[in-house]
Design a protein around this motif. Structure first.
Motif, mmCIF file in Angstrom:
data_model
loop_
_atom_site.group_PDB
_atom_site.id
_atom_site.type_symbol
_atom_site.label_atom_id
_atom_site.label_comp_id
_atom_site.label_asym_id
_atom_site.label_seq_id
_atom_site.Cartn_x
_atom_site.Cartn_y
_atom_site.Cartn_z
ATOM 1 N N ALA A 2 98.442 -15.936 82.141
ATOM 2 C CA ALA A 2 99.507 -16.626 82.874
ATOM 3 C C ALA A 2 99.510 -18.112 82.517
ATOM 4 O O ALA A 2 100.578 -18.733 82.369
ATOM 5 C CB ALA A 2 99.314 -16.438 84.380
ATOM 6 N N GLN A 3 98.341 -18.682 82.377
ATOM 7 C CA GLN A 3 98.237 -20.085 81.971
ATOM 8 C C GLN A 3 98.860 -20.283 80.585
ATOM 9 O O GLN A 3 99.626 -21.236 80.358
ATOM 10 C CB GLN A 3 96.759 -20.499 81.947
ATOM 11 C CG GLN A 3 96.503 -21.890 81.395
ATOM 12 C CD GLN A 3 95.029 -22.268 81.484
ATOM 13 O OE1 GLN A 3 94.666 -23.132 82.263
ATOM 14 N NE2 GLN A 3 94.185 -21.609 80.701
ATOM 15 N N THR A 4 98.552 -19.386 79.684
ATOM 16 C CA THR A 4 99.114 -19.466 78.329
ATOM 17 C C THR A 4 100.639 -19.380 78.378
ATOM 18 O O THR A 4 101.341 -20.147 77.700
ATOM 19 C CB THR A 4 98.543 -18.327 77.462
ATOM 20 O OG1 THR A 4 97.129 -18.501 77.356
ATOM 21 C CG2 THR A 4 99.168 -18.335 76.077
ATOM 22 N N ALA A 5 101.146 -18.469 79.218
ATOM 23 C CA ALA A 5 102.595 -18.252 79.297
ATOM 24 C C ALA A 5 103.325 -19.472 79.846
ATOM 25 O O ALA A 5 104.522 -19.649 79.596
ATOM 26 C CB ALA A 5 102.891 -17.026 80.162
ATOM 27 N N LEU A 7 90.499 -12.397 85.622
ATOM 28 C CA LEU A 7 90.297 -13.623 84.848
ATOM 29 C C LEU A 7 91.161 -13.609 83.588
ATOM 30 O O LEU A 7 91.796 -14.619 83.244
ATOM 31 C CB LEU A 7 88.815 -13.768 84.479
ATOM 32 C CG LEU A 7 88.432 -15.005 83.659
ATOM 33 C CD1 LEU A 7 88.839 -16.297 84.361
ATOM 34 C CD2 LEU A 7 86.926 -15.005 83.371
ATOM 35 N N ASP A 8 91.221 -12.470 82.922
ATOM 36 C CA ASP A 8 92.074 -12.372 81.727
ATOM 37 C C ASP A 8 93.534 -12.592 82.092
ATOM 38 O O ASP A 8 94.280 -13.261 81.356
ATOM 39 C CB ASP A 8 91.899 -11.009 81.056
ATOM 40 C CG ASP A 8 90.563 -10.891 80.329
ATOM 41 O OD1 ASP A 8 89.927 -11.938 80.072
ATOM 42 O OD2 ASP A 8 90.164 -9.749 80.020
#
Ligand code: RP5
Length: 154
Positions: A141-144, A135-136
């Motif tokens: 990856a979403q942030t990136a 999950l982290d």
């Protein structure tokens, strides 16, 4: 979900669970059209091995609340966007539970389906360190993927 017509929304929950490697069982259970199916599922869910229920429904959306009335598993409700009232009917049907029988209610539509899956994963990850790591990583990856400036090409 309450109907085949909900799958276009709820598939986003299923895809998010797939991305995080979490098993799920996708079922159509209508509180109104298949009430016996709802009772059977809800009363046996814990003993059948389910850990969290994600219930998506639209309109007079009684599915999440009635499921929660018959199981003490966490129930997450997704208001499916309705044609007549754009899902506001679904939202209010699901969110206004009486004290004593909780339904964790997410946003209307796709965002709610995705977030229901992520919240279910967060609950499961309380007792699963490997899942917490996944999950982290998913969130990182979403942030990136978020650009610092907007592009004309998107
Ligand atoms: C609800 O009624 C379902 O959850 C669905 O969102 C809505 C409409 O169902 P259909 O008439 O498209 O089967 O029970």
């Amino acid at each position: 979900m309450g109907s085949q017509s909900d799958w276009q929304t709820m598939r986003h929950a299923a895809e998010t669970l797939d991305a995080l490697g979490v098993a799920h069982d996708d079922r159509i259970i209508s509180a109104h059209r298949t009430p016996d199916r709802l009772v059977e599922f809800s009363k046996t869910a814990r003993d059948s091995g389910f850990k969290v229920v994600i219930a998506g429904a639209g309109g007079a959306a009684h599915l999440p609340g009635m499921c929660a009335a018959m199981t003490s598993l966490p129930v997450l409700g997704v208001p499916v966007e309705s044609k007549a009232l754009s899902g506001q009917d679904s939202l209010l049907s699901i969110v206004q539970m009486p004290g004593g029988i909780p339904v964790g209610t997410l946003a209307i539509g796709k965002a709610g389906a995705i977030n229901a899956a992520l919240l279910a994963v967060a609950i499961l990850a309380l007792n699963d360190a490997a899942l917490a790591d996944r999950l982290d990583a998913w969130r990182a990856a979403q942030t990136a993927r978020v650009a610092e400036s907007p592009s004309d090409d998107v």
